[in-house]
Design a protein around this motif. Structure first.
Motif, PDB file in Angstrom:
ATOM      1  N   ASP A   1       0.805  -1.219   0.000  1.00  0.00           N
ATOM      2  CA  ASP A   1       0.000   0.000   0.000  1.00  0.00           C
ATOM      3  C   ASP A   1       0.838   1.269   0.000  1.00  0.00           C
ATOM      4  OD1 ASP A   1      -2.540  -1.337   0.041  1.00  0.00           O
ATOM      5  OD2 ASP A   1      -2.106  -1.879   2.119  1.00  0.00           O
ATOM      6  N   THR A   2       2.143   1.137  -0.150  1.00  0.00           N
ATOM      7  CA  THR A   2       3.042   2.284  -0.283  1.00  0.00           C
ATOM      8  C   THR A   2       3.917   2.020  -1.509  1.00  0.00           C
ATOM      9  OG1 THR A   2       4.750   1.288   1.116  1.00  0.00           O
ATOM     10  CG2 THR A   2       3.070   2.629   2.217  1.00  0.00           C
ATOM     11  N   PRO A   3       4.608   3.030  -2.014  1.00  0.00           N
ATOM     12  CA  PRO A   3       5.524   2.763  -3.134  1.00  0.00           C
ATOM     13  C   PRO A   3       6.476   1.621  -2.774  1.00  0.00           C
ATOM     14  CG  PRO A   3       5.283   5.115  -2.822  1.00  0.00           C
ATOM     15  CD  PRO A   3       4.560   4.465  -1.665  1.00  0.00           C
ATOM     16  N   ALA A   4       6.570   0.645  -3.671  1.00  0.00           N
ATOM     17  CA  ALA A   4       7.325  -0.574  -3.370  1.00  0.00           C
ATOM     18  C   ALA A   4       8.775  -0.268  -3.029  1.00  0.00           C
ATOM     19  CB  ALA A   4       7.257  -1.532  -4.555  1.00  0.00           C
ATOM     20  N   ASN A   5       9.179  -0.683  -1.835  1.00  0.00           N
ATOM     21  CA  ASN A   5      10.552  -0.510  -1.358  1.00  0.00           C
ATOM     22  C   ASN A   5      11.018  -1.868  -0.843  1.00  0.00           C
ATOM     23  OD1 ASN A   5      12.985   0.555  -0.454  1.00  0.00           O
ATOM     24  ND2 ASN A   5      12.117   1.176   1.519  1.00  0.00           N
ATOM     25  N   PRO A   6      11.442  -2.760  -1.749  1.00  0.00           N
ATOM     26  CA  PRO A   6      11.705  -4.143  -1.345  1.00  0.00           C
ATOM     27  C   PRO A   6      12.884  -4.287  -0.396  1.00  0.00           C
ATOM     28  CG  PRO A   6      11.387  -3.974  -3.720  1.00  0.00           C
ATOM     29  CD  PRO A   6      11.558  -2.581  -3.197  1.00  0.00           C
ATOM     30  N   HIS A   7      12.725  -5.217   0.544  1.00  0.00           N
ATOM     31  CA  HIS A   7      13.784  -5.605   1.477  1.00  0.00           C
ATOM     32  C   HIS A   7      14.053  -7.094   1.299  1.00  0.00           C
ATOM     33  CE1 HIS A   7      13.545  -1.875   3.913  1.00  0.00           C
ATOM     34  NE2 HIS A   7      12.252  -1.935   3.644  1.00  0.00           N
ATOM     35  N   ARG A   8      15.292  -7.463   1.452  1.00  0.00           N
ATOM     36  CA  ARG A   8      15.650  -8.876   1.384  1.00  0.00           C
ATOM     37  C   ARG A   8      15.149  -9.598   2.631  1.00  0.00           C
ATOM     38  NH1 ARG A   8      21.629 -10.833  -0.541  1.00  0.00           N
ATOM     39  NH2 ARG A   8      21.402 -13.075  -0.137  1.00  0.00           N
ATOM     40  N   VAL A   9      14.563 -10.780   2.451  1.00  0.00           N
ATOM     41  CA  VAL A   9      13.989 -11.537   3.559  1.00  0.00           C
ATOM     42  C   VAL A   9      15.039 -12.397   4.251  1.00  0.00           C
ATOM     43  CG1 VAL A   9      12.346 -13.386   4.109  1.00  0.00           C
ATOM     44  CG2 VAL A   9      11.659 -11.495   2.624  1.00  0.00           C
ATOM     45  N   ASP A  10      15.960 -12.954   3.505  1.00  0.00           N
ATOM     46  CA  ASP A  10      17.014 -13.813   4.045  1.00  0.00           C
ATOM     47  C   ASP A  10      18.340 -13.341   3.466  1.00  0.00           C
ATOM     48  OD1 ASP A  10      18.900 -16.171   4.148  1.00  0.00           O
ATOM     49  OD2 ASP A  10      17.166 -17.122   5.094  1.00  0.00           O
ATOM     50  N   HIS A  11      19.343 -13.174   4.322  1.00  0.00           N
ATOM     51  CA  HIS A  11      20.616 -12.595   3.890  1.00  0.00           C
ATOM     52  C   HIS A  11      21.667 -13.653   3.579  1.00  0.00           C
ATOM     53  CE1 HIS A  11      19.450  -8.391   4.784  1.00  0.00           C
ATOM     54  NE2 HIS A  11      18.603  -9.013   5.595  1.00  0.00           N
ATOM     55  N   GLY A  12      21.246 -14.909   3.496  1.00  0.00           N
ATOM     56  CA  GLY A  12      22.147 -15.974   3.097  1.00  0.00           C
ATOM     57  C   GLY A  12      22.121 -16.183   1.598  1.00  0.00           C
ATOM     58  N   THR A  13      22.563 -17.358   1.191  1.00  0.00           N
ATOM     59  CA  THR A  13      22.725 -17.654  -0.237  1.00  0.00           C
ATOM     60  C   THR A  13      21.733 -18.670  -0.777  1.00  0.00           C
ATOM     61  OG1 THR A  13      24.376 -19.308   0.396  1.00  0.00           O
ATOM     62  CG2 THR A  13      25.197 -17.136  -0.233  1.00  0.00           C
ATOM     63  N   ASN A  14      20.924 -19.293   0.085  1.00  0.00           N
ATOM     64  CA  ASN A  14      20.189 -20.483  -0.374  1.00  0.00           C
ATOM     65  C   ASN A  14      18.751 -20.562   0.127  1.00  0.00           C
ATOM     66  OD1 ASN A  14      23.307 -21.479  -0.149  1.00  0.00           O
ATOM     67  ND2 ASN A  14      22.253 -22.395  -1.896  1.00  0.00           N
ATOM     68  N   PHE A  15      18.068 -19.423   0.195  1.00  0.00           N
ATOM     69  CA  PHE A  15      16.663 -19.400   0.609  1.00  0.00           C
ATOM     70  C   PHE A  15      15.832 -18.879  -0.547  1.00  0.00           C
ATOM     71  CE2 PHE A  15      12.916 -17.334   2.468  1.00  0.00           C
ATOM     72  CZ  PHE A  15      12.472 -18.277   3.384  1.00  0.00           C
ATOM     73  N   TYR A  16      14.776 -19.637  -0.942  1.00  0.00           N
ATOM     74  CA  TYR A  16      13.957 -19.209  -2.077  1.00  0.00           C
ATOM     75  C   TYR A  16      12.539 -19.765  -1.915  1.00  0.00           C
ATOM     76  CZ  TYR A  16      12.901 -17.699  -6.826  1.00  0.00           C
ATOM     77  OH  TYR A  16      12.361 -17.043  -7.898  1.00  0.00           O
ATOM     78  N   ALA A  17      11.614 -19.182  -2.699  1.00  0.00           N
ATOM     79  CA  ALA A  17      10.234 -19.683  -2.820  1.00  0.00           C
ATOM     80  C   ALA A  17       9.546 -19.781  -1.458  1.00  0.00           C
ATOM     81  CB  ALA A  17      10.214 -21.033  -3.531  1.00  0.00           C
ATOM     82  N   ALA A  18       9.498 -18.659  -0.739  1.00  0.00           N
ATOM     83  CA  ALA A  18       8.857 -18.650   0.574  1.00  0.00           C
ATOM     84  C   ALA A  18       7.371 -18.985   0.457  1.00  0.00           C
ATOM     85  CB  ALA A  18       9.033 -17.284   1.234  1.00  0.00           C
ATOM     86  N   SER A  19       6.859 -19.699   1.467  1.00  0.00           N
ATOM     87  CA  SER A  19       5.444 -20.056   1.540  1.00  0.00           C
ATOM     88  C   SER A  19       4.929 -19.654   2.908  1.00  0.00           C
ATOM     89  CB  SER A  19       5.268 -21.562   1.325  1.00  0.00           C
ATOM     90  OG  SER A  19       3.907 -21.927   1.334  1.00  0.00           O
ATOM     91  N   ALA A  20       3.807 -18.913   2.932  1.00  0.00           N
ATOM     92  CA  ALA A  20       3.320 -18.310   4.168  1.00  0.00           C
ATOM     93  C   ALA A  20       2.122 -19.060   4.726  1.00  0.00           C
ATOM     94  CB  ALA A  20       2.940 -16.853   3.921  1.00  0.00           C
ATOM     95  N   LEU A  21       2.068 -19.099   6.043  1.00  0.00           N
ATOM     96  CA  LEU A  21       0.867 -19.471   6.784  1.00  0.00           C
ATOM     97  C   LEU A  21       0.443 -18.218   7.529  1.00  0.00           C
ATOM     98  CD1 LEU A  21      -1.228 -21.429   7.843  1.00  0.00           C
ATOM     99  CD2 LEU A  21       0.465 -22.339   9.436  1.00  0.00           C
TER     100      LEU A  21
END
Length: 448
Positions: A245-265
């Motif tokens: 709801d604001t201008p998109a300002n993306p932040h990295r979720v994981d600062h490692g090398t091997n995290f992808y395809a997050a799935s939320a509950l």
């Protein structure tokens, strides 16, 4: 990889690479987690699964359940491609919701040669153990829309309506989340884009030509999107989060090398959670032991002061602890353990032998935590590299400065400020290994 030699690989020399408390089947290839949902006392988690390492085999939905989020029971796949059906070449990513007494899945159905994966739905009448035949929920994009990607639905209920986010990317508009609305989970109306962003770099991160696996959380009354940035030439990149709801300002979720395809509950007994696919961190010629891919520890998530997503492992991970002791210099460890550093700067090194080691540096003055796996293994197929999280520590928090989880080839490090770094390492030296750590650090063996 800088090393050019390795020990001979065999079933015995790689046994210590297998995770013990991270979810994965004993063999085959897994990637994206899908559709976590609580049903009674159990959480059901699905995941992209091939029973072999042949990536031409169509994807199924693997299935596991847990009563505590850390001890998992594997079941037969809950969904498989329907011969001649709209998912005949693979049941790909999506999520699940309650539809009265049923569990309803929304997912991407693959047919080789088609430009898009169609958004499909299928119903479970047995509590989420198996799903019936699919049908298409929304139309594929028209050629005039110039979509380069369209897949991975995520459905949730909010404000007396059902909403569906679909990952997309367009030639003229960039990465996008297409939004749909429904009153009954059957008929859907297009509502335009939930968020869009022309490809750029934010805080050094490529925001992607398209967004895979969009997830939508409500945190502090705000709608937070979690997306996996993707491009046709480079494939998967990083998981990013931002306020839609604001201008998109993306932040990295994981600062490692091997995290992808997050799935939320969105709603669990611990609050909003994320799962992720921990990618291999090794080239496929090194996949000689019959398995690849693993699911991350479930993560409780919240918003930091900078609106970035912060994470901590689910509290029940503590129940895996056995054999508490000091992690002071010389302590011995298995490949399945936790090392906790309470406060302050310090250095944690796991020495596999005189040539192989994993280094973790905590710098309280610089407010950074870094992982160096440059000497973590002599295997020529394993990736090396250095990674760092800034704004790593919160002195007002009751969380320790760092919690280091080792589980075979998996490394996940959580900091007191909610930063997390996930990576993989492949030491050729079997355990026991030796820990070098600050005097106040603690160590546990972790066992399911």
């Amino acid at each position: 990889m800088t090393q050019t030699h390795s020990a001979p690989r065999s079933a015995e020399t790689v046994a210590h690479h297998r995770p013990a408390f991270h979810l994965r089947p004993p063999r085959g290839y897994i990637n994206d987690p899908n559709g976590p949902i609580e049903v009674g006392r159990d959480v059901h988690l699905y995941f992209q699964f091939r029973p072999t390492l042949d990536l031409d085999v169509p994807v199924e939905w693997g299935h596991a359940t847990s009563s505590d989020y850390v001890r998992w029971t594997l079941h037969r796949p809950a969904m498989a491609p329907l011969p001649g059906g709209p998912d005949r070449d693979g049941c790909w990513s999506g999520n699940t919701v309650r539809d009265g007494d049923r569990i309803r899945a929304f997912y991407s159905g693959r047919i080789d040669g088609r430009p898009y994966q169609s958004v499909l739905t299928a119903v479970s009448d047995d509590g989420g153990n198996s799903f019936g035949p699919p049908r298409q929920s929304i139309p594929d994009p028209l050629p005039s829309e110039q979509a380069i990607m369209f897949r991975d639905p995520f459905v949730w209920r909010e404000h007396q309506a059902w909403w569906m986010a679909v990952g997309a990317g367009y030639t003229d508009r960039g990465a996008s989340i297409a939004l749909y609305r429904s009153t009954d989970l059957q008929d859907w109306t297009a509502e335009g884009a939930l968020a869009e962003l022309p490809r750029s770099h934010a805080a050094g991160e490529d925001t992607g030509a398209a967004w895979e696996c969009p997830q939508v959380l409500t945190l502090d009354g705000r709608r937070i999107a979690v997306v996996s940035s993707w491009s046709p030439e480079g494939g998967p990149n990083q998981v990013l989060s931002f306020d839609v709801d604001t201008p998109a300002n993306p932040h990295r979720v994981d600062h490692g090398t091997n995290f992808y395809a997050a799935s939320a509950l969105r709603d669990s007994r611990f609050g909003p959670l994320l799962f992720g696919w921990l990618t291999e961190g090794r080239d496929s010629p090194g996949w000689t032991d019959g398995w690849a891919g693993v699911i991350s520890l479930p993560r409780v998530v919240w918003l930091g002061a900078d609106s970035s997503l912060r994470s901590a492992p689910v509290p029940t991970v503590d129940s895996l602890r056995t054999g508490s002791g000091s992690a002071a210099d010389g302590a011995r460890t298995t490949p399945h353990c936790e090392i906790e550093v309470p406060r302050g700067s310090g250095r944690v090194v796991v020495h596999f032998d005189d040539q192989e080691r994993l280094e973790i540096e905590l710098d309280e003055a610089a407010n950074t935590l870094a992982i160096n796996r440059g000497q973590a293994g002599l295997d020529p197929h394993a990736h090396d590299g250095w990674m760092q999280a800034t704004d790593a520590f919160d002195r007002t928090s009751e969380r320790p400065a760092a919690r280091v989880f080792l589980d075979g080839s998996v490394v996940e490090v959580f900091t007191s400020a909610g930063r997390v770094l996930s990576t993989r390492h492949y030491p050729t030296t079997p355990p026991p290994w030796r820990i070098e750590a600050p005097p106040n650090a603690r160590h546990w063996t972790l066992a399911r």
